[in-house]
Write a protein that holds these residues in place. Structure first.
Motif, short mmCIF file in Angstrom:
data_model
loop_
_atom_site.label_atom_id
_atom_site.label_comp_id
_atom_site.label_asym_id
_atom_site.label_seq_id
_atom_site.Cartn_x
_atom_site.Cartn_y
_atom_site.Cartn_z
N ASN A 32 -6.72 -61.75 -100.99
CA ASN A 32 -7.03 -60.70 -101.96
C ASN A 32 -7.30 -61.30 -103.34
OD1 ASN A 32 -6.65 -58.49 -100.18
ND2 ASN A 32 -4.44 -58.64 -100.47
N TYR A 33 -6.88 -62.55 -103.54
CA TYR A 33 -6.95 -63.20 -104.86
C TYR A 33 -7.91 -64.38 -104.90
CZ TYR A 33 -2.82 -60.35 -104.98
OH TYR A 33 -1.97 -59.28 -104.87
N THR A 34 -8.21 -64.95 -103.76
CA THR A 34 -9.14 -66.08 -103.70
C THR A 34 -9.75 -66.14 -102.31
OG1 THR A 34 -9.39 -68.47 -104.08
CG2 THR A 34 -7.34 -67.76 -103.04
N PRO A 35 -11.03 -66.46 -102.20
CA PRO A 35 -11.64 -66.51 -100.87
C PRO A 35 -11.15 -67.68 -100.02
CG PRO A 35 -13.28 -66.95 -102.58
CD PRO A 35 -12.01 -66.60 -103.28
N ASP A 36 -10.75 -68.78 -100.68
CA ASP A 36 -10.29 -69.95 -99.93
C ASP A 36 -9.63 -70.95 -100.87
OD1 ASP A 36 -12.42 -71.39 -101.21
OD2 ASP A 36 -13.78 -70.77 -99.60
N LYS A 37 -9.06 -71.99 -100.29
CA LYS A 37 -8.33 -73.00 -101.06
C LYS A 37 -9.27 -73.78 -101.99
CE LYS A 37 -6.34 -76.76 -99.21
NZ LYS A 37 -5.42 -77.72 -98.56
N GLN A 38 -10.49 -74.07 -101.57
CA GLN A 38 -11.46 -74.79 -102.39
C GLN A 38 -11.76 -74.01 -103.67
OE1 GLN A 38 -14.29 -77.43 -103.88
NE2 GLN A 38 -12.81 -77.80 -102.26
N THR A 39 -11.96 -72.71 -103.52
CA THR A 39 -12.23 -71.87 -104.69
C THR A 39 -11.05 -71.87 -105.65
OG1 THR A 39 -13.70 -70.48 -103.38
CG2 THR A 39 -12.86 -69.54 -105.43
N LEU A 40 -9.85 -71.86 -105.09
CA LEU A 40 -8.65 -71.89 -105.90
C LEU A 40 -8.57 -73.21 -106.70
CD1 LEU A 40 -6.11 -70.33 -106.64
CD2 LEU A 40 -5.05 -71.18 -104.54
N LEU A 41 -8.84 -74.33 -106.05
CA LEU A 41 -8.85 -75.63 -106.74
C LEU A 41 -9.91 -75.64 -107.83
CD1 LEU A 41 -7.91 -78.61 -106.97
CD2 LEU A 41 -9.67 -79.16 -105.27
N PHE A 42 -11.11 -75.21 -107.50
CA PHE A 42 -12.20 -75.18 -108.47
C PHE A 42 -11.84 -74.30 -109.66
CE2 PHE A 42 -15.97 -73.00 -110.11
CZ PHE A 42 -16.66 -74.08 -110.63
N ASP A 43 -11.28 -73.12 -109.40
CA ASP A 43 -10.91 -72.21 -110.48
C ASP A 43 -9.86 -72.83 -111.41
OD1 ASP A 43 -12.68 -70.29 -109.57
OD2 ASP A 43 -11.15 -69.06 -108.60
N LEU A 44 -8.90 -73.54 -110.84
CA LEU A 44 -7.88 -74.20 -111.66
C LEU A 44 -8.52 -75.26 -112.55
CD1 LEU A 44 -5.01 -74.59 -109.04
CD2 LEU A 44 -5.01 -73.08 -111.05
N MET A 45 -9.41 -76.06 -111.97
CA MET A 45 -10.07 -77.12 -112.75
C MET A 45 -10.99 -76.54 -113.81
SD MET A 45 -11.10 -80.03 -110.04
CE MET A 45 -9.94 -81.25 -109.49
N GLU A 46 -11.76 -75.54 -113.43
CA GLU A 46 -12.70 -74.95 -114.38
C GLU A 46 -11.94 -74.27 -115.52
OE1 GLU A 46 -16.75 -72.39 -114.19
OE2 GLU A 46 -14.98 -71.44 -113.28
N SER A 47 -10.86 -73.59 -115.21
CA SER A 47 -10.06 -72.95 -116.27
C SER A 47 -9.52 -73.99 -117.24
CB SER A 47 -8.89 -72.17 -115.66
OG SER A 47 -9.37 -71.08 -114.93
N HIS A 48 -9.02 -75.10 -116.69
CA HIS A 48 -8.50 -76.16 -117.55
C HIS A 48 -9.59 -76.70 -118.47
CE1 HIS A 48 -6.39 -79.71 -118.93
NE2 HIS A 48 -7.38 -80.45 -118.48
N MET A 49 -10.75 -77.00 -117.91
CA MET A 49 -11.83 -77.57 -118.71
C MET A 49 -12.37 -76.56 -119.72
SD MET A 49 -11.96 -80.70 -117.96
CE MET A 49 -13.29 -80.98 -119.11
N THR A 50 -12.45 -75.31 -119.34
CA THR A 50 -12.94 -74.28 -120.26
C THR A 50 -11.96 -74.12 -121.43
OG1 THR A 50 -14.07 -73.15 -118.46
CG2 THR A 50 -13.63 -71.86 -120.43
N GLU A 51 -10.68 -74.11 -121.12
CA GLU A 51 -9.67 -74.01 -122.17
C GLU A 51 -9.73 -75.23 -123.10
OE1 GLU A 51 -4.83 -73.41 -122.63
OE2 GLU A 51 -5.69 -73.62 -120.62
N LEU A 52 -9.91 -76.41 -122.51
CA LEU A 52 -10.02 -77.64 -123.29
C LEU A 52 -11.21 -77.58 -124.24
CD1 LEU A 52 -9.18 -80.66 -123.75
CD2 LEU A 52 -10.72 -81.22 -121.86
N LEU A 53 -12.36 -77.19 -123.72
CA LEU A 53 -13.57 -77.13 -124.54
C LEU A 53 -13.49 -76.05 -125.61
CD1 LEU A 53 -16.24 -77.72 -121.75
CD2 LEU A 53 -15.63 -79.29 -123.61
#
Length: 193
Positions: free
Chosen positions: A50-71
């Motif tokens: 209900n919150y993520t389609p798969d584990k890959q998307t979850l990993l990507f979302d965590l990384m993208e959120s970190h980088m977006t916050e950093l930038l």
């Protein structure tokens, strides 16, 4: 599948991300199952979808959120002298990353587990961050303040050095984070002058 009694998407969604961040940092992406994440959150494994389609998307979302916050957080004032800008970058990088050890670990160590498309996107965000530091170095070289033969290599070396603080620094140790930041700022300055 029905939602677990008492679960709410605005509460459970962030808890799924927090659990994945913690588990990926502790055991590595490949070793963590969706069942383990569900158990950490306290929901059934099927509820995670209900919150993520798969584990890959979850990993990507965590990384993208970190980088977006950093930038979003990094600031540079090109009207200031290059040495002051470099000092500000060093302090920012150390403090920002010190406050997020799990996100930093995942952002650097789990790149290999991204799909090629996700990898390219995250690498693009990383390059944007690196480009900011490289511009400071280029401006310093142009103004005669820095003496760097290859600003790209210097950029990567400085970022690696600063990120390394996360692997060994512990609060309550011999030196405070402020003292470490001051020493690193001096070392970086010496390396480029």
């Amino acid at each position: 599948m029905a939602r677990t009694a008492g679960s709410h998407s605005d509460i459970t969604g962030p808890r799924v991300r927090e659990a994945a961040l913690k588990l990926f940092a502790a055991g590595g992406y490949a070793a963590v199952s969706m069942r383990a994440i569900a158990a950490e959150v306290g929901v059934q494994a099927g509820a995670l979808y209900n919150y993520t389609p798969d584990k890959q998307t979850l990993l990507f979302d965590l990384m993208e959120s970190h980088m977006t916050e950093l930038l979003s957080a990094v600031k540079d004032d090109p009207t200031q002298p290059a040495d002051a800008r470099l000092k500000a970058f060093v302090a920012f990088h150390i403090r920002f990353h010190h406050a997020r050890p799990d996100a930093v670990f995942i952002a650097y160590m789990e790149l290999r587990n991204l799909t090629p498309e996700n990898f390219a996107h995250i690498e693009g965000l990383r390059r944007t961050y690196e480009d900011g530091l490289e511009q400071i170095l280029r401006d310093g070289v142009a103004s005669g303040v820095f003496n760097v033969s290859d600003t790209k290599i210097a950029t990567l070396a400085i970022i690696a050095m600063l990120t390394g603080v996360n692997t060994w620094f512990r609060s309550g140790g011999r030196l405070s984070l402020d003292q470490i930041t001051a020493q690193y700022s001096e070392m970086v300055h010496r390396a480029v002058t």
